[in-house]
Design an enzyme around this catalytic site. Structure first.
Site, PDB file in Angstrom:
ATOM      1  CG  ASN A 328      -2.091  -0.846   1.210  1.00  0.00           C
ATOM      2  OD1 ASN A 328      -2.306  -1.548   0.240  1.00  0.00           O
ATOM      3  ND2 ASN A 328      -2.887  -0.829   2.254  1.00  0.00           N
ATOM      4  N   GLY A 377      -1.740 -15.522   1.282  1.00  0.00           N
ATOM      5  CA  GLY A 377      -3.050 -16.131   1.061  1.00  0.00           C
ATOM      6  C   GLY A 377      -3.847 -16.144   2.349  1.00  0.00           C
ATOM      7  CG  MET A 379      -6.690 -18.093   8.658  1.00  0.00           C
ATOM      8  SD  MET A 379      -7.329 -17.234  10.104  1.00  0.00           S
ATOM      9  CE  MET A 379      -6.483 -18.116  11.393  1.00  0.00           C
ATOM     10  CG  HIS A 402      -2.287  -7.437  -1.918  1.00  0.00           C
ATOM     11  ND1 HIS A 402      -3.448  -7.745  -2.575  1.00  0.00           N
ATOM     12  CD2 HIS A 402      -2.664  -7.110  -0.651  1.00  0.00           C
ATOM     13  CE1 HIS A 402      -4.482  -7.603  -1.766  1.00  0.00           C
ATOM     14  NE2 HIS A 402      -4.042  -7.227  -0.597  1.00  0.00           N
TER      15      HIS A 402
END
Lengths: 479, 132
Positions: A328, A377, A379, A402
């Protein structure tokens, strides 16, 4: 909305699709991933295409989903001389990012100690609402952190000198301007250094499950399936959110002065070269440096915990930083557009820089490979390590995805499963979870995310990243 | 895709703003499980009522994060202006990590679909999306 296929996994919405579009919108996705994107993604990416100074196209990566203003997974580049900067193109959690650490341990070394390890990490790395860091800071010291980033921590012994060589931009954006940051933001961030936060932020103990590129993996310290690694995902905490909030309000007031109108107030912006634009750029960099420092302090805590638990020095355990990426940010970069080398403000919101081999901004150690890219990815399912490519430099301003990208709201995920049930199910599959909030766990269930392998497959097919390895979680700490 | 959205109504602006504080607090934690009491005074000015409501919720998010507290109750006086003014006393409790039932972590108020409308039959309605 008219959508035409440009190439395998590349789709374009022409500038005629919406009044005011200055460039096309371009989406990178398989038919399946494209079909799963909400209508809001198409609306938002075409709104971005209307912003002043945008060049080539407003881009959306295969993990794209509906955000605020920009889609998550959005990339847009604006001319530095005539274009804008927008907090909505960066996100409230400035320099939210990923860091990957190797170890010399194998799964069988860690399994007998896994519960103790995850418990110790949960105790050492404060997570969730109301958590405060272990680093006591005065306001003056905090402003030093904002200037120095990860180096501030390393100079105090919370890290190794070589860590800095394996962090995007060396762990410090040098144009940071703490004076452009409000007193409110400082007071909010003062106690948050070294804290994980909440939402989808996590600290994971993972195991390499697949190696796609053995040579590159070996160069990066990935030895093969079964190796234990540690990954963290967090950002600039409430501090970054306050900077974003402050400048969103400032830009809403400033836009009429510059004759700028936007289709969505979350796209509030100011000319990059205006006093407001420059102030935000400096404040954003300060928040990015806080995030680099945050991940550095957490890295130090991980090393302390694992060293204590396994009775070995952290260096002996091979706890080296592979890389630390921002997803970001906005950065001033040079890219060639229609044959002309332009100075551009490249916004990446839920998108990762993916510079190719030979680029001077890639640390020397990895320069021949390209910039490491860490994609988080869910959890439950795991994450991936990739490398930037020359194609990314040509087509996406050196950018890639991302994460897996959400497929449903947090609320919908919580409606479908209870946090306790999810934790028990994961335990049965060998994944130990410690969380500050059980409902927060439910929000992050694997079914709430796209298939990470499908996202990585698109990146490979369009050649904006090259897969190196995939990892799966065995221990998870979250807020 | 909204992270957490709420739509609220108030008979008056004062009521709408107090209800907004309650809604935000309920997102964060079960108010019955908060720790030691805390109070703060808030004064704000904005060009119009809608931006004042944004600033009000943003102020509550800021206070909660800085103080590690949640503020479910507020005595609010709003004048519509322009410019619009607010004076409030907010009441809440500290987050006690051993006792407080935490829910979401409100981090920022977004402008995504943000609106405050006067209802034709009297009263006010607001729609808010919170980044959590």
């Amino acid at each position: 909305m008219e959508l035409r296929r440009l190439a395998d996994c590349v789709w374009e919405i022409p500038p005629t699709a919406k009044p005011g579009m200055r460039v096309p919108a371009r989406l990178y996705a398989s038919e399946t991933l494209l079909g799963g994107m909400e209508h809001g993604v198409f609306d938002q990416v075409t709104n971005v295409a209307c912003l002043p100074g945008i060049v080539r196209a407003a881009l959306c990566m295969p993990d794209g989903h509906w955000g605020y203003g920009f889609p998550i997974g959005g990339v847009a580049a604006f001319r530095a001389d005539t274009g804008i900067i927008s907090p909505g193109g960066i996100g409230f959690d400035i320099n939210c990012g990923m860091r990957l650490l190797t170890t010399t341990l194998r799964e069988e070394d860690v399994r007998p100690h896994l519960v103790a390890l995850v418990d110790a990490l949960f105790d050492a790395v404060p997570a969730g609402v109301g958590a405060q860091g272990f680093v006591p800071l005065t306001e003056d010291a905090f402003r030093e952190v904002l200037r120095e980033g990860a180096a501030w921590c390393v100079h105090r012994g919370w890290g190794w000198r070589e860590d800095l060589e394996h962090i995007e931009s060396g762990g410090r954006l040098p144009w940071a301007d703490p004076e452009a940051v409000s007193a409110k933001a400082v007071s909010r961030g003062l106690h948050q250094l070294g804290t994980l936060g909440s939402g989808n932020h996590y600290l994971e103990v993972q195991v390499v499950r697949r190696v796609d590129d053995p040579d590159a993996a070996a160069a990066l310290g990935i030895t093969g399936p079964g190796q234990v690694v540690v990954m963290l995902h967090c950002g600039s905490r409430g501090f970054g959110h306050q900077v974003g909030t402050d400048y969103l309000r400032l830009f809403l007031a400033a836009m009429p002065r510059y004759g700028i109108t936007v289709r969505d107030r979350e796209l509030a912006c100011a000319p990059f070269r205006s006093p407001e634009g420059q102030a935000y750029f400096g404040a954003m960099a300060a928040a990015a440096n806080m995030a680099f420092a945050n991940r550095q302090v957490i890295t130090h805590r991980v090393r302390e915990v694992m060293s204590r638990l396994f009775g070995r020095d952290a260096r002996d355990l091979g706890l080296a930083v592979v890389y630390d990426v921002c997803h970001n940010t906005a950065k001033l970069e040079h890219h060639r557009v229609d044959g002309e080398l332009l100075e551009l403000v490249v916004h990446r919101k839920g998108a990762t820089r993916a510079f190719g081999p030979g680029e001077p901004d890639v640390p020397e150690a990895w320069r021949r490979l390209g910039q490491p890219v860490i994609i988080g990815g869910s959890m439950e399912t795991g994450s991936a390590l990739l490398l930037g490519t020359e194609t990314a430099m040509r087509e996406t301003f050196g950018s890639t995805a991302h994460g897996a990208g959400r497929t449903m709201s947090r609320h919908e995920a919580k409606r479908r499963i209870h946090g306790g049930e999810l934790i028990r199910g994961m335990a049965a599959r060998g994944i130990v979870v410690r969380a500050a909030s059980r409902s927060g766990v439910a929000e992050e269930a694997g079914f709430a995310y796209k298939d990470l392998d499908a996202v990585v497959d698109v990146l490979r097919r369009v050649d904006i990243s090259r897969p190196v390895a995939a990892v799966r979680p065995i221990g998870n700490v979250k807020g | 895709m909204a992270d957490v959205a709420f739509e609220i109504e108030g008979a008056t602006l004062d009521d709408l703003f107090a209800t907004g504080a309650r809604a935000l607090a309920e997102l964060a934690a079960d108010p019955a499980t908060l720790g030691g009491a805390v109070e703060r005074t808030v004064t704000l000015e904005a060009p119009d009522v809608e931006l004042l409501f944004y600033d009000w919720l943003a102020e509550l998010v800021f206070l909660a994060d800085r103080d590690r507290a949640v503020y479910p109750a507020a005595d609010v006086t709003v004048t519509a202006g322009p410019p619009a003014h607010l004076r409030a006393r907010v009441h809440g409790g500290l987050v006690d990590r051993a006792r407080t039932a935490l829910r979401a972590d409100p981090k920022a108020v977004t402008m995504h679909r943000f609106r405050v409308d006067a209802l034709s039959g009297g009263g006010w309605r607001a729609e808010v999306v919170i980044d959590v």
